[in-house]
Design a protein around this motif. Structure first.
Motif, mmCIF file in Angstrom:
data_model
loop_
_atom_site.group_PDB
_atom_site.id
_atom_site.type_symbol
_atom_site.label_atom_id
_atom_site.label_comp_id
_atom_site.label_asym_id
_atom_site.label_seq_id
_atom_site.Cartn_x
_atom_site.Cartn_y
_atom_site.Cartn_z
ATOM 1 N N TYR A 100 -8.973 -13.136 2.052
ATOM 2 C CA TYR A 100 -7.981 -12.557 1.923
ATOM 3 C C TYR A 100 -7.065 -13.417 1.234
ATOM 4 C CZ TYR A 100 -10.190 -9.109 4.812
ATOM 5 O OH TYR A 100 -11.047 -8.143 5.157
ATOM 6 N N ALA A 104 -8.113 -13.940 -2.386
ATOM 7 C CA ALA A 104 -8.077 -12.597 -3.052
ATOM 8 C C ALA A 104 -6.624 -12.113 -3.242
ATOM 9 C CB ALA A 104 -8.481 -11.623 -2.154
ATOM 10 N N GLU A 105 -5.718 -12.517 -2.540
ATOM 11 C CA GLU A 105 -4.249 -12.029 -2.949
ATOM 12 C C GLU A 105 -3.702 -13.038 -3.797
ATOM 13 O OE1 GLU A 105 -0.015 -11.699 -0.595
ATOM 14 O OE2 GLU A 105 -1.572 -12.994 0.262
ATOM 15 N N GLY A 135 -3.496 -2.204 3.607
ATOM 16 C CA GLY A 135 -4.321 -3.192 3.671
ATOM 17 C C GLY A 135 -4.297 -4.000 4.713
ATOM 18 N N ILE A 136 -4.645 -5.585 4.617
ATOM 19 C CA ILE A 136 -4.660 -6.600 5.408
ATOM 20 C C ILE A 136 -3.017 -6.847 5.613
ATOM 21 C CG2 ILE A 136 -5.198 -8.832 6.025
ATOM 22 C CD1 ILE A 136 -7.531 -6.651 6.207
ATOM 23 N N LEU A 195 -12.284 -10.727 -2.151
ATOM 24 C CA LEU A 195 -12.050 -9.602 -1.015
ATOM 25 C C LEU A 195 -13.265 -9.298 -0.691
ATOM 26 C CD1 LEU A 195 -9.251 -8.143 -0.132
ATOM 27 C CD2 LEU A 195 -10.055 -6.277 -1.915
ATOM 28 N N PHE A 246 -3.385 -3.173 -1.508
ATOM 29 C CA PHE A 246 -3.405 -4.180 -0.506
ATOM 30 C C PHE A 246 -2.270 -4.110 0.461
ATOM 31 C CE2 PHE A 246 -3.591 -8.801 0.665
ATOM 32 C CZ PHE A 246 -4.977 -8.935 0.673
#
Length: 311
Positions: free
Chosen positions: A70, A73-74, A99-100, A65, A95
């Motif tokens: 991403y 990270a996810e 978040g994104i 992250l 998240f």
């Protein structure tokens, strides 16, 4: 191309196996893998086992992250979260909350998991969702409950939120449920669909004191906002002539819109219209089709209607 030594999956370019998560970089002294790996069996570089807990998987997700990757990270955070790591569960909630990949319903799912383990900040966000009608939730009392729980757990954000939105504002719902309806009206006026549906249900469920015109108004707003439930609710108003002039054909239009969005209730209602020729030409074959669509969601009454027509 390389073959994963753990699951034998053929991988293309990525250094992490897409099936089991084995890390081809083999840097086990620094990184964990997404699966339990016997290092001695798969790598000649290290002659001892290196084991990692799910919190290490979560921390690796944080590392990705920080560098802006991403996708990985996810992947790492969700895997750790699914295996019970409380920090990863809260991180997944965050998240998706802002978040994104913003998805408030998914955020709520992860906040609930962290809340079940006593995460105070997750309690704050869950309370916030209930309070503000986010993620498909809307319940003033439930929101205050979780905000208070979070405050008791030492969360300063919850304490500040309660001070700003519950205990100090003259136009707030107040303590103990006072003027809660005003709170829902404020949220509905701001375009919150859950609040609009709540008000529609409220005004249509007061018995002799029901105000069907007011109920229809809020259902229409929810429908105009794209809510499948709002669509079949205003459709029902037109079907029964409650709050609006009865118009069976218009009811069918709204039922059809909601049914096309896979709403179980709308599918059952549309099946009924076709079975009895209400607002549409009677067509038992089409009625069965919609009844079965609703039954696929577990609607037992729709299943009974379909079975009766198929005999």
């Amino acid at each position: 191309m390389w073959i994963c030594p753990v699951c034998k999956k053929q991988n293309q370019i990525n250094l992490i196996c897409v099936r089991c998560g084995f890390d081809e970089s083999s840097n086990y002294e620094r990184y964990c893998t997404l699966t339990s790996v016997d290092v001695q069996a798969v790598s000649s570089m290290y002659q001892r086992r290196k084991q990692y807990g799910w919190h290490d998987v979560y921390k690796r997700g944080l590392a990705y992250l920080e560098i802006g990757d991403y996708e990985y990270a996810e992947r790492y955070m969700k895997l750790a979260a699914e295996n019970g790591d409380i920090d990863a569960q809260f991180a997944c909630g965050s998240f998706y909350y802002g978040g994104i990949k913003e998805n408030h319903k998914e955020a709520v799912r992860w906040f609930r998991k962290a809340v079940a383990q006593g995460h105070a900040l997750a309690q704050y966000y869950l309370g916030r969702c209930y309070f503000l009608g986010e993620g498909g939730l809307l319940d003033y009392a439930e929101g205050v409950k979780w905000l208070e729980e979070s405050k008791q757990g030492g969360c300063s954000e919850a304490e500040q939120f309660l001070e700003n939105h519950v205990y100090s504002l003259e136009d707030s719902p107040g303590v103990g449920g006072m003027n809660v309806l005003g709170w829902y009206q404020m949220l509905a006026g701001r375009g919150n669909v859950e609040a609009q549906l709540y008000l529609g249900d409220y005004w249509g469920s007061l018995g002799e004191r029901s105000n069907y015109v007011e109920a229809a108004k809020w259902y229409q707003k929810a429908a105009d906002s794209g809510s499948p439930k709002g669509k079949w609710k205003i459709g029902a108003c037109y079907y029964h002539g409650q709050g609006v002039k009865q118009d069976l054909e218009k009811a069918v239009v709204y039922y059809r819109m909601a049914a096309a969005e896979d709403d179980e209730t709308a599918q059952a209602l549309l099946g009924m219209c076709y079975e009895f020729g209400s607002g549409v030409e009677r067509n038992l074959k089409t009625a069965v089709m919609w009844y079965l669509a609703a039954a696929a969601h577990g609607n037992k009454e729709a299943k009974k209607r379909a079975d009766s027509l198929l005999r």
